[in-house]
Design an enzyme around this catalytic site. Structure first.
Site, PDB file in Angstrom:
ATOM      1  CE  LYS A  16       5.978   2.169   5.324  1.00  0.00           C
ATOM      2  NZ  LYS A  16       4.602   1.722   4.949  1.00  0.00           N
ATOM      3  CD  GLU A  18      15.332  -1.996   7.855  1.00  0.00           C
ATOM      4  OE1 GLU A  18      16.480  -1.573   8.119  1.00  0.00           O
ATOM      5  OE2 GLU A  18      14.307  -1.596   8.448  1.00  0.00           O
ATOM      6  CB  SER A  47      -2.103   4.509   6.379  1.00  0.00           C
ATOM      7  OG  SER A  47      -2.486   3.241   5.881  1.00  0.00           O
TER       8      SER A  47
END
Ligand SMILES: *Cc1c(COP(=O)(O)O)cnc(C)c1O
Length: 408
Positions: free
Chosen positions: A96, A118, A383
């Site tokens: 991310k 958010e 990931s």
């Protein structure tokens, strides 16, 4: 379809990937998203921006992350070889940060002083708070009260990193309400703020921009794999929540003779509310400002979703994945909670790598595929790392005594 020219053709001028994507926005937010689009179109061809992002990736994030051959795990399965792209070794422990650093740098370029977003499970919030701290920007994270209670460690991290966590107290007090709250705040403050979406979803230009910021995963992995083995892998695979780590990975291989698999979470079954396999069970619908496959009720409202991996429980999927699905370029498959937990333990025990439960879905499918393929090589995007999941897994599944290969 000629995939060598694919990136020139998609998305089109309206931000559409075939029939999917677009920017479905309240009139008041149009100028804000147009400003982001203009700024991104300027910087994505700027050598100065790209070089600065490259320097950040190298010096701050620790890129390139390695590609690793899972020798012991592969041998347990047969002749086919499994390799991992180690996004779990990216700073903050997941992919991310790749797009959050890009979004932060874009905010700097646009002269904004605040990042707004958010977060559901808190992973995007932590990555964005990290980027804000790096760039010296304010950070405002909207989070449902229910999620705040469930994800206390991530809330603590965000606060330590200097972010303001805004509790959302209406409705079900989870992700959907947090999105509304963040949009409202952005509407009031877009002159000096930028909205930062956490995956390849949302209105144009985010599906494009986040995919571009994640493309380093696939481009690096392709080069590294070629250098290690002299050839390309036979298959590439990644888990699909909103679809950012997978979009980054797949983009590196679209034009190659490589089979590509996106792995969706099948949770505990195929009934409504038991899974979050949007491509497998969804149909065309609109959510959060874009059109794509959507798990929906008769009235078009998003269905409840579930996965053991909180980063995968989203009722829709990035519009570019919807296009890849329809073109037949990527096959979308599933892994259940149980298969993901099995892969979580096996990768831990046989390779010394504790993967995130999200990533474990991709590993689970790769293990199944390896047995079918019998030979060749599969490159999997790992990931993220599983530190965030170990307490939950140990509480519900013990330490994995029942998830070993039979010893020879
Ligand atoms: C958030 C997250 C995902 C799912 O998001 P995508 O946008 O589908 O990549 C997958 N793995 C990890 C480790 C995550 O934190």
């Amino acid at each position: 379809m000629d995939y060598r020219t694919y990136f020139k053709n998609y998305p089109d001028r309206d931000g559409r990937f075939g029939p999917y994507g677009g920017a479905i926005l309240p009139e008041a937010l149009r100028p804000a998203f147009e400003e982001i689009t203009k700024a991104y179109q300027a910087i994505c061809h700027s050598a100065q921006f790209i070089n600065e992002l490259r320097r950040i990736r190298r010096e701050f994030q620790g890129r390139p992350t390695p590609v690793y051959h899972c020798d012991r795990l592969s041998r347990k399965l047969g002749e086919c070889q499994i390799y991992l792209k180690r996004e779990d070794l990216n700073h903050t422990g997941a992919h991310k940060l790749n797009h959050c650093m890009g979004e932060g740098l874009l905010a700097k370029f646009m002269g904004k002083k605040r990042l707004i977003a958010e977060t559901g499970a808190g992973q995007h919030g932590v990555a964005l708070a990290t980027a804000a701290a790096y760039f010296g920007l304010e950070c405002e994270i909207h989070m449902g009260e229910v999620d705040i209670a469930k994800q206390a460690p991530n809330v603590t991290r965000m606060k330590i990193l200097g972010a303001r966590v805004v509790p959302v107290t209406h409705g079900l007090k989870t992700l959907k309400e947090a999105v509304d709250s963040a949009f409202e705040s952005y509407l009031r403050s877009y002159q000096d703020s930028i909205y930062c979406i956490g995956s390849v979803v949302g209105p144009y230009p985010f599906p494009l921009m986040v995919r571009d910021f994640q493309m380093c995963v696939g481009v690096e992995a392709r080069e590294q794999f070629l250098e290690m083995t002299g050839i390309l892998p036979d298959a590439v695979c990644a888990c699909v929540g909103g679809g950012s780590n997978s979009a980054g990975m797949f983009s590196g291989f679209l034009a190659d003779p490589v089979d590509i698999y996106g792995v969706e979470p099948l949770g505990i079954g195929s009934g409504v509310g038991q899974h979050a396999a949007s491509m497998t069970f969804g149909k065309l619908g609109a959510l959060h400002g874009f059109e794509s496959y959507l798990l929906q009720e008769k009235d078009g409202q998003p269905s409840p979703v579930y996965s053991i991996a909180s980063g995968l429980d989203y009722p829709s999927v990035g519009p570019e994945h919807a296009l890849w699905h329809d073109l037949g370029r990527v096959k979308y498959v599933t892994a259940t909670d149980e298969e993901a937990v099995d892969a979580f333990f096996k990768l831990s025990r046989y390779e010394g790598i504790i993967p995130a439960l999200e990533s474990a879905h991709a590993v689970a499918y790769a293990m199944k595929l390896a047995k079918q393929m019998e030979t060749g090589a599969i490159l999997v995007c790992c990931s993220g790392r599983g530190d965030k999941d170990v307490d939950y897994v140990a509480e519900h599944y013990g330490y994995g005594e029942n998830y070993r290969f039979p010893e020879e």
